[in-house]
Write an enzyme that holds these catalytic residues in place. Structure first.
Site, PDB file in Angstrom:
ATOM      1  N   GLU A 246      31.379 -35.837  52.374  1.00 47.74           N
ATOM      2  CA  GLU A 246      29.910 -35.839  52.505  1.00 47.74           C
ATOM      3  C   GLU A 246      29.605 -34.966  53.725  1.00 47.74           C
ATOM      4  O   GLU A 246      29.891 -35.368  54.845  1.00 47.74           O
ATOM      5  CB  GLU A 246      29.370 -37.257  52.733  1.00 47.74           C
ATOM      6  CG  GLU A 246      30.012 -38.349  51.884  1.00 47.74           C
ATOM      7  CD  GLU A 246      29.842 -38.146  50.404  1.00 47.74           C
ATOM      8  OE1 GLU A 246      28.834 -37.537  50.007  1.00 47.74           O
ATOM      9  OE2 GLU A 246      30.724 -38.570  49.638  1.00 47.74           O
ATOM     10  N   CYS A 280      21.814 -35.251  58.423  1.00 53.81           N
ATOM     11  CA  CYS A 280      22.312 -34.256  57.474  1.00 53.81           C
ATOM     12  C   CYS A 280      21.202 -33.773  56.553  1.00 53.81           C
ATOM     13  O   CYS A 280      21.228 -32.653  56.066  1.00 53.81           O
ATOM     14  CB  CYS A 280      23.458 -34.834  56.658  1.00 53.81           C
ATOM     15  SG  CYS A 280      23.042 -36.369  55.819  1.00 53.81           S
TER      16      CYS A 280
HETATM   17  P1  NAD Z   1      32.373 -33.824  62.727  1.00 53.50           P
HETATM   18  O1  NAD Z   1      32.800 -33.139  61.480  1.00 53.50           O
HETATM   19  O2  NAD Z   1      32.503 -33.101  63.992  1.00 53.50           O
HETATM   20  O3  NAD Z   1      33.192 -35.196  62.912  1.00 53.50           O
HETATM   21  C1  NAD Z   1      33.216 -36.191  61.900  1.00 53.50           C
HETATM   22  C2  NAD Z   1      34.514 -36.972  62.018  1.00 53.50           C
HETATM   23  O4  NAD Z   1      35.625 -36.148  61.668  1.00 53.50           O
HETATM   24  C3  NAD Z   1      34.809 -37.467  63.407  1.00 53.50           C
HETATM   25  O5  NAD Z   1      35.373 -38.743  63.292  1.00 53.50           O
HETATM   26  C4  NAD Z   1      35.795 -36.456  63.962  1.00 53.50           C
HETATM   27  O6  NAD Z   1      36.631 -36.975  64.941  1.00 53.50           O
HETATM   28  C5  NAD Z   1      36.568 -36.089  62.729  1.00 53.50           C
HETATM   29  N1  NAD Z   1      37.101 -34.727  62.693  1.00 53.50           N
HETATM   30  C6  NAD Z   1      36.567 -33.601  63.212  1.00 53.50           C
HETATM   31  N2  NAD Z   1      37.323 -32.534  62.890  1.00 53.50           N
HETATM   32  C7  NAD Z   1      38.345 -32.996  62.141  1.00 53.50           C
HETATM   33  C8  NAD Z   1      39.448 -32.381  61.492  1.00 53.50           C
HETATM   34  N3  NAD Z   1      39.676 -31.076  61.544  1.00 53.50           N
HETATM   35  N4  NAD Z   1      40.303 -33.163  60.796  1.00 53.50           N
HETATM   36  C9  NAD Z   1      40.096 -34.487  60.704  1.00 53.50           C
HETATM   37  N5  NAD Z   1      39.066 -35.127  61.303  1.00 53.50           N
HETATM   38  C10 NAD Z   1      38.203 -34.386  62.007  1.00 53.50           C
HETATM   39  O7  NAD Z   1      30.871 -34.306  62.460  1.00 53.50           O
HETATM   40  P2  NAD Z   1      29.837 -34.937  63.511  1.00 53.50           P
HETATM   41  O8  NAD Z   1      29.463 -33.881  64.476  1.00 53.50           O
HETATM   42  O9  NAD Z   1      30.355 -36.234  64.011  1.00 53.50           O
HETATM   43  O10 NAD Z   1      28.610 -35.285  62.564  1.00 53.50           O
HETATM   44  C11 NAD Z   1      27.586 -34.392  62.263  1.00 53.50           C
HETATM   45  C12 NAD Z   1      27.856 -33.686  60.957  1.00 53.50           C
HETATM   46  O11 NAD Z   1      27.976 -34.644  59.904  1.00 53.50           O
HETATM   47  C13 NAD Z   1      26.717 -32.769  60.542  1.00 53.50           C
HETATM   48  O12 NAD Z   1      27.244 -31.607  59.976  1.00 53.50           O
HETATM   49  C14 NAD Z   1      25.982 -33.583  59.494  1.00 53.50           C
HETATM   50  O13 NAD Z   1      25.214 -32.813  58.606  1.00 53.50           O
HETATM   51  C15 NAD Z   1      27.122 -34.286  58.820  1.00 53.50           C
HETATM   52  N6  NAD Z   1      26.672 -35.500  58.137  1.00 53.50           N
HETATM   53  C16 NAD Z   1      26.726 -35.532  56.761  1.00 53.50           C
HETATM   54  C17 NAD Z   1      26.237 -36.653  56.098  1.00 53.50           C
HETATM   55  C18 NAD Z   1      26.283 -36.769  54.593  1.00 53.50           C
HETATM   56  O14 NAD Z   1      26.216 -37.890  54.083  1.00 53.50           O
HETATM   57  N7  NAD Z   1      26.384 -35.689  53.836  1.00 53.50           N
HETATM   58  C19 NAD Z   1      25.705 -37.719  56.819  1.00 53.50           C
HETATM   59  C20 NAD Z   1      25.687 -37.619  58.211  1.00 53.50           C
HETATM   60  C21 NAD Z   1      26.182 -36.515  58.868  1.00 53.50           C
END
Ligand code: NAD
Length: 492
Positions: A246, A280
């Site tokens: 997501e 998001c």
């Molecule tokens: P992020 O991708 O930086 O981190 C999300 C999670 O993934 C964290 O727990 C992080 O530690 C982990 N992570 C980061 N890089 C990783 C990798 N290479 N491998 C494995 N794990 C990794 O996201 P964020 O900054 O915490 O959240 C904001 C983002 O999430 C925005 O892009 C937003 O649009 C998206 N988002 C999407 C939805 C949806 O339902 N589509 C909902 C909320 C937020």
């Protein structure tokens, strides 16, 4: 529960693991509010694997009762839970309370969705044979959460995964470990065995490590497209493991000759600036008729100028709080400067009154004349205005992105909405409603870079269990009709 302490002001770097600890800070004050030990993915997965068979062997009714107890535990902790979300994310308290309500409601929604999406089916086949379709859990599922809804979004994976009979290893965002810890604490308080839900504290490194564990059967992810793509690559050689992504969006909001301009302006502001734009589904691009938009923009600007930006517990309550940390605010400022350098014309600037805190003012910028507009998610309070010559051009502009999460049309006619709905590529398409605030009892997900066709919310049940088709009879009775030699014929 890990230690809750108040220490020195933060820099985003404070979140970087120093030795084996992770610290979490209050974005409004920069003060440390939590610290805890970085976990070991292999150990957590092993614990979950050991606990899984017993959990899977329980009846569905047993697991549902456990999840209902969890909802009650959260209800009891409602105020404290909301305060912790507000403190750790900077979201206003009123908004944090709505997140806790979503956590509670998720349980009944998921129970109903599990029944609807994965029902047992029995069918009659030829000769009185019986066919059954039932669902089985995958086993151990990893859940990675983002910081913007640190309880509600991971909960949206965890609850359906547990109902279906999976064990879970949950790694909250490194920016919101305290909320993640509280969520897991509530699950354990409700009597869900400690082995069945494991908490893994850490950042991207621990996320990667969790994703690479042979002991997981899948990974349910909510976060950025960047991390989603990295995980997709990481899972390239394990196509048998479920991977639900997501991801983010670059969401268009078309306002077309709206009759009620004040309502349209209110929806634009809600779409773009709720949660300081850290949703998001937030509108990133406002698309309007070049010939007819001045009154609307004036109404939007009037509202922007009234928006209270403040710390989450302020009285009166702010509309929006700070960004999650200094690094996030710096990044959004860089993206803003890039738009300015490319020729964007600011209507309301992205002010940052204090460089030592991540509070940003809501910003609006006309990017119509930028030829190569960056198709990226600006995860903050920045709305880009694009003026177009007709409705077809508005639809083309709405689709001018690799993402496809949310899109809205405000105004227009029913025929125009039909056209908009038919031609716009997104998983959430609204009419006369903001881009954000999707209903939890419907599927939620996007196309393009916004996901991998495994929608969440009401359809989460689909990725938490797999269907098994069985042909069944009371006793074995068979005869082979064709292709056998006659036993009475002599062979020469
Ligand atoms: P992020 O991708 O930086 O981190 C999300 C999670 O993934 C964290 O727990 C992080 O530690 C982990 N992570 C980061 N890089 C990783 C990798 N290479 N491998 C494995 N794990 C990794 O996201 P964020 O900054 O915490 O959240 C904001 C983002 O999430 C925005 O892009 C937003 O649009 C998206 N988002 C999407 C939805 C949806 O339902 N589509 C909902 C909320 C937020």
């Amino acid at each position: 529960m890990a230690e809750q302490a108040e220490k020195k002001p933060d820099a985003a770097a404070a979140r970087k693991p120093v030795s084996d600890k992770l610290v979490s800070t209050d974005p409004s004050t920069g003060k440390q509010i939590w610290s805890g030990k970085i976990g070991d993915a292999a150990a957590e997965v092993a614990a979950a694997r050991a606990a899984w068979p017993e959990w899977a062997a329980h009846s569905n009714a047993y697991r549902i009762e456990a999840l209902r107890r969890f909802a009650n535990v959260v209800r009891k902790e409602e105020q404290g839970f909301a305060e912790l979300i507000a403190r750790e994310t900077g979201k206003p308290l009123w908004e944090s309370k709505t997140e806790v309500i979503s956590v509670i409601n998720k349980v009944e929604i998921s129970i109903e969705a599990y029944g609807e999406r994965t029902p047992q089916r029995r069918m009659e086949a030829a000769l009185g044979n019986k066919i059954a379709v039932r669902h089985k859990p995958h086993g151990v599922l990893a859940v990675l959460g983002p910081y913007n809804f640190p309880a509600h979004l991971p909960n949206g994976h965890i609850v359906p995964a547990l109902i279906a009979g999976n064990a879970v290893v949950f790694k909250p965002s490194e920016k919101t470990p305290a909320v993640g810890e509280l969520l897991v604490h509530c699950l354990h308080e409700a009597g869900i065995p400690e082995g069945v839900v494991r908490l893994l504290i850490g950042g991207p490194d621990e996320g990667r490590s969790l994703g690479s564990q042979p002991g997981i059967d899948g990974l349910l992810f909510t976060g950025s497209a960047r991390a989603g793509m990295a995980l997709h690559k990481q899972f390239a050689e394990t196509p048998h493991k479920i991977l639900a992504l997501e991801l983010g969006g670059n969401n268009p909001l078309v306002v077309w000759h709206a009759k009620d301009v004040d309502s349209a302006a209110a929806m634009v502001v809600q779409s773009a600036y709720l949660s300081a734009g850290q949703r998001c589904t937030a509108a990133r691009r406002l698309i309007v008729d070049d010939e007819d938009h001045e009154v609307l923009i004036a109404a939007i600007v009037k509202l922007i100028d009234r928006i209270i930006v403040g710390e989450p517990f302020a009285d009166p309550q702010p509309f929006m709080g700070p960004l999650i940390d200094l690094a996030a605010a710096d990044h959004v400022q860089e993206q803003w400067l890039n738009l300015m350098m490319k020729g964007g014309k600011p209507i309301r600037r992205l002010d940052r009154p204090d460089a030592e805190t991540p509070f940003l003012a809501p910003a609006l910028i006309d990017v119509t004349d930028i030829r190569d507009r960056p198709d990226e998610e600006i995860f903050g309070p920045v709305l880009q205005l694009v003026r177009v010559k007709d409705f077809d051009a508005a639809i083309a502009e709405a689709n001018n992105t690799r993402f496809g999460l949310a899109a809205s049309l405000i105004g227009g006619s029913p025929e125009m909405y039909d056209k908009f709905w038919a031609n716009v590529r997104a998983g959430v398409i609204n009419w006369n409603k903001p881009t954000n605030g999707a209903p939890s009892n419907a599927p939620f997900g996007g196309v393009g870079l916004s996901g991998n066709h495994r929608p969440s919310a009401a359809y989460a049940a689909d990725y938490c269990a797999y269907p098994v088709t069985s042909s069944e009879a009371d006793r074995a009775r068979a005869a082979i009709a064709d292709g056998l030699r006659d036993p009475n014929m002599q062979e020469d």
